[in-house]
Design an enzyme around this catalytic site. Structure first.
Site, PDB file in Angstrom:
ATOM      1  N   LYS A 223      23.612  -2.534 -38.958  1.00 13.45           N
ATOM      2  CA  LYS A 223      23.322  -2.303 -40.378  1.00 13.45           C
ATOM      3  C   LYS A 223      21.864  -1.913 -40.597  1.00 13.45           C
ATOM      4  CE  LYS A 223      23.242  -2.363 -44.833  1.00 13.45           C
ATOM      5  NZ  LYS A 223      23.855  -1.349 -45.706  1.00 13.45           N
ATOM      6  N   CYS A 277      18.388  -0.339 -50.064  1.00 10.13           N
ATOM      7  CA  CYS A 277      18.645  -0.397 -48.618  1.00 10.13           C
ATOM      8  C   CYS A 277      17.533   0.240 -47.799  1.00 10.13           C
ATOM      9  CB  CYS A 277      19.899   0.381 -48.260  1.00 10.13           C
ATOM     10  SG  CYS A 277      21.344   0.043 -49.138  1.00 10.13           S
TER      11      CYS A 277
HETATM   12  N1  SAJ Z   1      16.488  10.593 -50.172  1.00 13.09           N
HETATM   13  C1  SAJ Z   1      15.618  11.623 -49.834  1.00 13.09           C
HETATM   14  N2  SAJ Z   1      16.053  12.593 -48.992  1.00 13.09           N
HETATM   15  C2  SAJ Z   1      17.313  12.587 -48.466  1.00 13.09           C
HETATM   16  C3  SAJ Z   1      18.175  11.519 -48.820  1.00 13.09           C
HETATM   17  C4  SAJ Z   1      17.743  10.541 -49.671  1.00 13.09           C
HETATM   18  O1  SAJ Z   1      14.478  11.659 -50.288  1.00 13.09           O
HETATM   19  O2  SAJ Z   1      17.664  13.490 -47.725  1.00 13.09           O
HETATM   20  C5  SAJ Z   1      16.009   9.530 -51.048  1.00 13.09           C
HETATM   21  C6  SAJ Z   1      16.828   9.383 -52.319  1.00 13.09           C
HETATM   22  O3  SAJ Z   1      16.280  10.152 -53.359  1.00 13.09           O
HETATM   23  C7  SAJ Z   1      16.701   7.900 -52.620  1.00 13.09           C
HETATM   24  C8  SAJ Z   1      16.580   7.270 -51.243  1.00 13.09           C
HETATM   25  O4  SAJ Z   1      16.179   8.304 -50.354  1.00 13.09           O
HETATM   26  O5  SAJ Z   1      15.519   7.645 -53.353  1.00 13.09           O
HETATM   27  C9  SAJ Z   1      17.862   6.651 -50.728  1.00 13.09           C
HETATM   28  O6  SAJ Z   1      18.866   7.600 -50.891  1.00 13.09           O
HETATM   29  P1  SAJ Z   1      20.272   7.471 -50.092  1.00 13.09           P
HETATM   30  O7  SAJ Z   1      20.994   8.754 -50.275  1.00 13.09           O
HETATM   31  O8  SAJ Z   1      20.019   7.008 -48.723  1.00 13.09           O
HETATM   32  O9  SAJ Z   1      21.092   6.417 -50.949  1.00 13.09           O
HETATM   33  P2  SAJ Z   1      21.175   4.855 -50.801  1.00 13.09           P
HETATM   34  O10 SAJ Z   1      19.855   4.199 -50.903  1.00 13.09           O
HETATM   35  O11 SAJ Z   1      22.222   4.440 -51.766  1.00 13.09           O
HETATM   36  O12 SAJ Z   1      21.670   4.660 -49.304  1.00 13.09           O
HETATM   37  C10 SAJ Z   1      23.004   4.321 -49.071  1.00 13.09           C
HETATM   38  C11 SAJ Z   1      23.008   3.622 -47.748  1.00 13.09           C
HETATM   39  N3  SAJ Z   1      24.313   3.070 -47.584  1.00 13.09           N
HETATM   40  C12 SAJ Z   1      24.395   1.770 -47.221  1.00 13.09           C
HETATM   41  O13 SAJ Z   1      23.455   1.046 -47.036  1.00 13.09           O
HETATM   42  C13 SAJ Z   1      25.782   1.287 -47.058  1.00 13.09           C
HETATM   43  C14 SAJ Z   1      22.747   4.602 -46.633  1.00 13.09           C
HETATM   44  O14 SAJ Z   1      23.020   3.952 -45.381  1.00 13.09           O
HETATM   45  C15 SAJ Z   1      23.633   5.796 -46.730  1.00 13.09           C
HETATM   46  O15 SAJ Z   1      23.283   6.718 -45.696  1.00 13.09           O
HETATM   47  C16 SAJ Z   1      23.409   6.471 -48.058  1.00 13.09           C
HETATM   48  O16 SAJ Z   1      23.772   5.510 -49.075  1.00 13.09           O
HETATM   49  C17 SAJ Z   1      24.317   7.669 -48.197  1.00 13.09           C
HETATM   50  O17 SAJ Z   1      24.012   8.498 -49.037  1.00 13.09           O
HETATM   51  O18 SAJ Z   1      25.294   7.784 -47.487  1.00 13.09           O
END
Ligand code: SAJ
Length: 461
Positions: A223, A277
């Site tokens: 995780k 996360c």
């Molecule tokens: N972000 C970027 N660039 C990217 C992707 C995200 O700057 O390419 C930023 C987003 O704007 C945000 C942050 O990172 O501020 C997190 O974004 P995220 O897409 O990772 O979304 P989260 O935080 O909801 O992450 C979750 C996590 N899932 C779990 O913990 C079960 C992560 O492991 C997943 O990879 C992600 O969702 C997903 O999108 O699948």
């Protein structure tokens, strides 16, 4: 066990009494989903207001969570889910699932206050044969060093003999809380193989994806590492963006072309990394080795990503300088306060860091976010009269925003784009002074030119 039936029988027949400790983004969907498939569920939370809302059939979680509010209403009305603040309910529980927050502090150490409180309140109410499942994300080694000892209470009981202990880390995502719960595979970490097997039986009623039995430390590692990996990937995209600004390239074109190469997948650079996360889990992973092994890449990636909101402030200052506005006198509109597009979740939002930086520099900040109650409402009202508009989140509303309207509202046509919402050429054609993360010509290129100038000293005669 209920009239002597084995836990396995109770799980199979969906009559095992489930208590879920912590009714937030993780606990409430879990409690509702197991109630929906027939388990009798009691939700346990310290927040009496949240408990009252749930018992009234209302969902205390804001934001777009497809199906969750309806599900809470349905299972509460059916009498299969009720909520309470009283830990005594654990005495009748066959399964206790813990889903409380596990934040990190300002020096990146895990703060297990909520987890310790839950364990200490559970321990005196833990009856023989119960399965205890920790879904909260924890640093590798925490089940071994904190959870099991707290419940075993110095020999009062033994894991694997008097109770079953499991770590099954959640894989939720705001906006897809229910969907992820059924669709995403899970690692099921058992303190004993029997515990892992029983937990697999339990989760199989709701999770329609792989349930991989492992030991607890493997579950903790999977995780925290899956999110640390994403953080490092995003940091690479962000560092590439900064390099592109320096040398005058467009990172969006660069990444598209890189990703044509097999096995490459440069993620999206942006205004920063927020959420519950990604900013936290890398530190939990790095923490696990203590002083014996100092992680290098993981902290460095965190540093790059945490710099991005500050970089947005630099881009804003530089762009306003072009129109003669000093930061100390400026009114800056910050568009987007949630950490993710079309979400109301503001936890660890990069916008929080940007706003405090701008205010520290003397600017007045007007925040807008259609999903965050405090900042929702008319975008025009928030933006009108400001000296710059800074896009921090790619909410749908901003993607549909006509540039001409935005320019009309602003006192100065300054647009700083942290999420590649707008095309630079279009913004410049619309009369904006434009800066964007990863779009060359910004503050980094100015510094770069200066460096180059300095390094190109005239050859000595
Ligand atoms: N972000 C970027 N660039 C990217 C992707 C995200 O700057 O390419 C930023 C987003 O704007 C945000 C942050 O990172 O501020 C997190 O974004 P995220 O897409 O990772 O979304 P989260 O935080 O909801 O992450 C979750 C996590 N899932 C779990 O913990 C079960 C992560 O492991 C997943 O990879 C992600 O969702 C997903 O999108 O699948």
């Amino acid at each position: 066990m209920k009239d002597g039936q084995s836990l396995e029988t109770l799980i199979r027949s969906r009559t095992a009494r489930l208590v879920v400790i912590g009714l937030g983004y993780v606990g409430l969907p879990v409690a509702s989903s197991f109630a929906q498939v027939g388990f009798p569920v009691v939700g346990l939370d310290i927040d009496a207001g949240k408990v009252a809302k749930i018992n009234a059939g209302e969902c205390p979680i804001e934001g777009r969570e497809p199906g969750l509010a309806e599900l809470v209403k349905e299972v509460v009305a059916a009498g299969r889910l009720r909520a309470t603040t009283d830990y005594a309910v654990c005495r009748q529980a066959d399964i206790v699932l813990i889903a409380v927050e596990t934040p990190i502090d300002s020096v990146h150490q895990p703060r297990y206050r909520a987890l310790r409180a839950a364990l200490r309140s559970l321990e005196p109410n833990l009856k023989p044969g119960t399965m205890v499942i920790v879904e909260s994300t924890i640093a590798p080694g925490t089940m071994d060093r904190l959870v099991r000892p707290t419940l075993e209470q110095r020999g009062k009981r033994r894991s694997g003999v008097d109770f079953h202990l499991v770590h099954c880390p959640e894989r939720v995502m705001p906006g897809r809380l229910l969907g992820n719960l059924t669709r995403m595979s899970r690692v099921v970490g058992g303190d004993t193989p029997e515990a892992a097997r029983l937990a697999q039986e339990f989760y199989r009623h709701v999770v329609k994806a792989d349930l991989d039995p492992v030991d607890c430390v493997t579950a903790e590692l999977v995780k925290t590492a899956e999110n640390a990996y994403r953080d490092v990937q995003i940091a690479f995209a962000n560092e590439l963006a900064l390099i592109c600004e320096h040398v005058g390239a467009d990172v969006w074109q660069v990444r598209d072309l890189i990703n044509k190469s097999p096995g490459r997948n440069v993620l999206f650079p942006g205004a920063g990394v927020g959420g519950h996360c990604i900013p936290k889990d890398p530190w939990l992973l790095a923490y696990s080795t203590g002083d014996s092994l100092r992680a290098k890449l993981i902290p460095a990636a965190r540093e790059v990503n945490d710099y991005m909101p500050l970089h947005m402030a630099e881009l804003t200052i530089e762009a306003m300088d072009e129109v003669g506005v000093e930061i100390e006198e400026a009114r800056v509109a910050v568009l987007g306060y949630a950490y993710l597009e079309n979400s109301d979740d503001t936890r660890n939002s990069p916008s929080v860091m940007l706003v405090s930086r701008l205010e520290e520099l003397g600017a007045q900040v007007c925040i807008h976010d259609p999903y965050v109650t405090e900042y929702s409402g008319s975008l025009e009202e928030r933006v009108r009269g400001c000296d710059a508009a800074v896009i921090m989140v790619k909410h749908d509303q901003y993607r549909q925003l006509p540039l001409a309207r935005l320019k009309e509202w602003l006192a100065h046509p300054v647009l700083v784009d942290g999420r590649h919402v707008f095309d630079r050429e279009e913004a410049v054609a619309a009369g904006f002074v434009f800066r964007g993360v990863g779009i060359g010509g910004g503050v980094q290129q100015a510094a770069h030119k200066k460096d180059l100038g300095a390094s190109r000293k005239p050859a000595t005669r």
